[in-house]
Scaffold this active site. Structure first.
Site, PDB file in Angstrom:
ATOM      1  N   THR A   1     166.084  15.113  92.211  1.00 58.38           N
ATOM      2  CA  THR A   1     164.922  14.952  91.336  1.00 58.38           C
ATOM      3  C   THR A   1     163.992  16.151  91.509  1.00 58.38           C
ATOM      4  O   THR A   1     163.489  16.399  92.602  1.00 58.38           O
ATOM      5  CB  THR A   1     164.179  13.653  91.688  1.00 58.38           C
TER       6      THR A   1
ATOM      7  N   GLU B   1     154.265   7.223  93.743  1.00 57.08           N
ATOM      8  CA  GLU B   1     154.892   7.907  94.876  1.00 57.08           C
ATOM      9  C   GLU B   1     154.624   9.390  94.702  1.00 57.08           C
ATOM     10  O   GLU B   1     155.032   9.997  93.705  1.00 57.08           O
ATOM     11  CB  GLU B   1     156.395   7.625  94.917  1.00 57.08           C
TER      12      GLU B   1
ATOM     13  N   ASN C   1     166.545   5.988 101.930  1.00 58.21           N
ATOM     14  CA  ASN C   1     167.335   6.223 100.714  1.00 58.21           C
ATOM     15  C   ASN C   1     168.782   6.534 101.131  1.00 58.21           C
ATOM     16  O   ASN C   1     169.031   7.487 101.874  1.00 58.21           O
ATOM     17  CB  ASN C   1     166.709   7.397  99.947  1.00 58.21           C
TER      18      ASN C   1
ATOM     19  N   HIS D   1     160.307  12.794  99.299  1.00 57.73           N
ATOM     20  CA  HIS D   1     161.162  13.900  98.860  1.00 57.73           C
ATOM     21  C   HIS D   1     161.077  15.068  99.833  1.00 57.73           C
ATOM     22  O   HIS D   1     160.009  15.615 100.053  1.00 57.73           O
ATOM     23  CB  HIS D   1     160.844  14.392  97.441  1.00 57.73           C
TER      24      HIS D   1
ATOM     25  N   HIS E   1     172.955   9.467  99.463  1.00 56.87           N
ATOM     26  CA  HIS E   1     173.913  10.507  99.836  1.00 56.87           C
ATOM     27  C   HIS E   1     175.068   9.988 100.688  1.00 56.87           C
ATOM     28  O   HIS E   1     176.043  10.706 100.908  1.00 56.87           O
ATOM     29  CB  HIS E   1     173.188  11.705 100.436  1.00 56.87           C
TER      30      HIS E   1
ATOM     31  N   GLU F   1     165.228   3.455  92.254  1.00 55.84           N
ATOM     32  CA  GLU F   1     164.707   4.606  91.506  1.00 55.84           C
ATOM     33  C   GLU F   1     165.471   4.692  90.202  1.00 55.84           C
ATOM     34  O   GLU F   1     166.705   4.598  90.193  1.00 55.84           O
ATOM     35  CB  GLU F   1     164.933   5.897  92.284  1.00 55.84           C
TER      36      GLU F   1
ATOM     37  N   ARG G   1     176.347   9.716  89.618  1.00 54.39           N
ATOM     38  CA  ARG G   1     177.014  10.662  90.514  1.00 54.39           C
ATOM     39  C   ARG G   1     177.117  10.151  91.950  1.00 54.39           C
ATOM     40  O   ARG G   1     177.923  10.635  92.717  1.00 54.39           O
ATOM     41  CB  ARG G   1     176.335  12.024  90.482  1.00 54.39           C
ATOM     42  N   HIS G   2     176.253   9.209  92.335  1.00 53.93           N
ATOM     43  CA  HIS G   2     176.394   8.655  93.690  1.00 53.93           C
ATOM     44  C   HIS G   2     176.363   7.125  93.658  1.00 53.93           C
ATOM     45  O   HIS G   2     177.408   6.490  93.724  1.00 53.93           O
ATOM     46  CB  HIS G   2     175.425   9.273  94.711  1.00 53.93           C
TER      47      HIS G   2
ATOM     48  N   ARG H   1     171.501   6.856  89.057  1.00 57.89           N
ATOM     49  CA  ARG H   1     171.340   7.934  88.071  1.00 57.89           C
ATOM     50  C   ARG H   1     172.139   7.619  86.828  1.00 57.89           C
ATOM     51  O   ARG H   1     173.176   6.956  86.888  1.00 57.89           O
ATOM     52  CB  ARG H   1     171.803   9.264  88.664  1.00 57.89           C
TER      53      ARG H   1
ATOM     54  N   HIS I   1     168.914   5.419  94.026  1.00 52.81           N
ATOM     55  CA  HIS I   1     168.665   5.961  92.693  1.00 52.81           C
ATOM     56  C   HIS I   1     169.940   5.776  91.877  1.00 52.81           C
ATOM     57  O   HIS I   1     170.955   6.407  92.156  1.00 52.81           O
ATOM     58  CB  HIS I   1     168.312   7.443  92.830  1.00 52.81           C
TER      59      HIS I   1
HETATM   60  N1  PXP Z   1     161.587   9.536  96.488  1.00 48.15           N
HETATM   61  C1  PXP Z   1     162.100   9.816  95.257  1.00 48.15           C
HETATM   62  C2  PXP Z   1     161.377   9.320  94.056  1.00 48.15           C
HETATM   63  C3  PXP Z   1     163.308  10.533  95.126  1.00 48.15           C
HETATM   64  O1  PXP Z   1     163.807  10.790  93.898  1.00 48.15           O
HETATM   65  C4  PXP Z   1     163.993  10.923  96.296  1.00 48.15           C
HETATM   66  C5  PXP Z   1     165.304  11.621  96.173  1.00 48.15           C
HETATM   67  O2  PXP Z   1     166.245  10.749  95.636  1.00 48.15           O
HETATM   68  C6  PXP Z   1     163.435  10.593  97.545  1.00 48.15           C
HETATM   69  C7  PXP Z   1     162.219   9.917  97.611  1.00 48.15           C
HETATM   70  C8  PXP Z   1     164.105  10.956  98.826  1.00 48.15           C
HETATM   71  O3  PXP Z   1     164.177  12.340  98.955  1.00 48.15           O
HETATM   72  P1  PXP Z   1     165.046  12.958 100.124  1.00 48.15           P
HETATM   73  O4  PXP Z   1     166.470  12.551  99.901  1.00 48.15           O
HETATM   74  O5  PXP Z   1     164.823  14.434  99.970  1.00 48.15           O
HETATM   75  O6  PXP Z   1     164.502  12.421 101.411  1.00 48.15           O
END
Ligand code: PXP
Length: 242
Positions: free
Chosen positions: A104, A154, A10, A191, A13, A73, A52-53, A48, A46
């Site tokens: 999330t 998930e 992901n 997550h 960030h 996402e 925001r990102h 959003r 994601h």
């Molecule tokens: N899976 C989902 C559905 C999420 O919303 C996120 C956070 O955006 C992640 C995985 C990844 O989480 P992390 O950034 O904490 O590794």
């Protein structure tokens, strides 16, 4: 024999760092291509509702340039479903979204909105997008998830990550993975996973995909710092040869 385990990286960030300055770097697409070259099996972003990102143009460019799987996402919202149907990521993960949250928080409450989720799953599936539902490791949510026609869930690993590596939360994940697989659902997890806590989750035999973002991006800052400082020193030295 257990199935192969895919890693979705992901890159949200990376875009966070760009957006806090309102500039055009760092580029999440460049980060995604580096992740692809390093062996990632997929890229997750994601989009959003507050943007925001990740921005729409990031998703469109990822769609054009990635050879590995793109997983979007998204909230269960008509505008997001329309965007996904237009851009056609390989996969979509339906997540809950609240504007004020830092990230999330908690899984999607599928049990309270089976019909709404079912409709979104149907529209995405008809567009050739493979849908997963981001849910807490909870039987009622898994059963509701199976009713929506989604082929995958998930499992939210946030409580496990916050609780420390072992114990009750790991047991919940293991049991939920068994239940989900028994319902015919493919099992993903994600997550809060880090190099320090990923192994017990990766060892759950039903889990076929992990989605990991923040810890990888954070680690990339540390392992990339020395090279970045050297590049800057070299640039300065070109102006001031000794
Ligand atoms: N899976 C989902 C559905 C999420 O919303 C996120 C956070 O955006 C992640 C995985 C990844 O989480 P992390 O950034 O904490 O590794």
């Amino acid at each position: 024999m257990t199935a192969a385990l895919r890693l979705g990286v992901n890159v949200d960030h990376v875009a966070t760092l760009r957006e806090v300055r309102g500039v055009d770097y760092p580029d999440p697409v460049e980060a995604a291509l580096l992740a692809e070259a390093a062996g990632a099996d997929g890229i997750t972003v994601h989009l959003r509702e507050d943007r925001r990102h990740i921005q729409e143009r990031d998703v469109e460019e990822l769609r054009r340039r990635l050879r590995i799987t793109l997983n979007l996402e998204m909230a269960v919202a008509d505008a997001m479903v329309e965007f996904a149907v237009r851009v056609r990521p390989d996969a979509a993960c339906l997540v809950p979204e609240r504007r004020e949250e830092l990230t999330t928080e908690g899984g999607l409450d599928v049990a309270r909105q089976v019909t709404r989720v079912h409709t979104a799953v149907g529209r995405l599936t008809a567009a050739g997008i493979r849908v997963s539902l981001f849910v807490d490791p909870d039987d009622a949510q898994l059963r509701a998830g199976a009713e929506t026609g989604a082929p995958a869930v998930e499992l939210h690993t946030g409580d496990y990550a916050n609780a420390g590596a072992a114990g009750r939360e790991l047991e919940r994940l293991r049991a939920a993975a068994r239940t989900a697989a028994g319902l015919g659902l493919a099992v993903h997890a994600g997550h809060g996973l880090t190099v320090a806590n990923v192994e017990p989750v990766a060892a759950i035999p039903e889990v076929v995909e992990l989605n990991i973002g923040h810890s990888i991006v954070a680690r990339a800052v540390a392992v990339g710092m020395a090279a970045a400082v050297r590049e800057m020193k070299d640039a300065i030295a070109r102006a001031r040869p000794s």
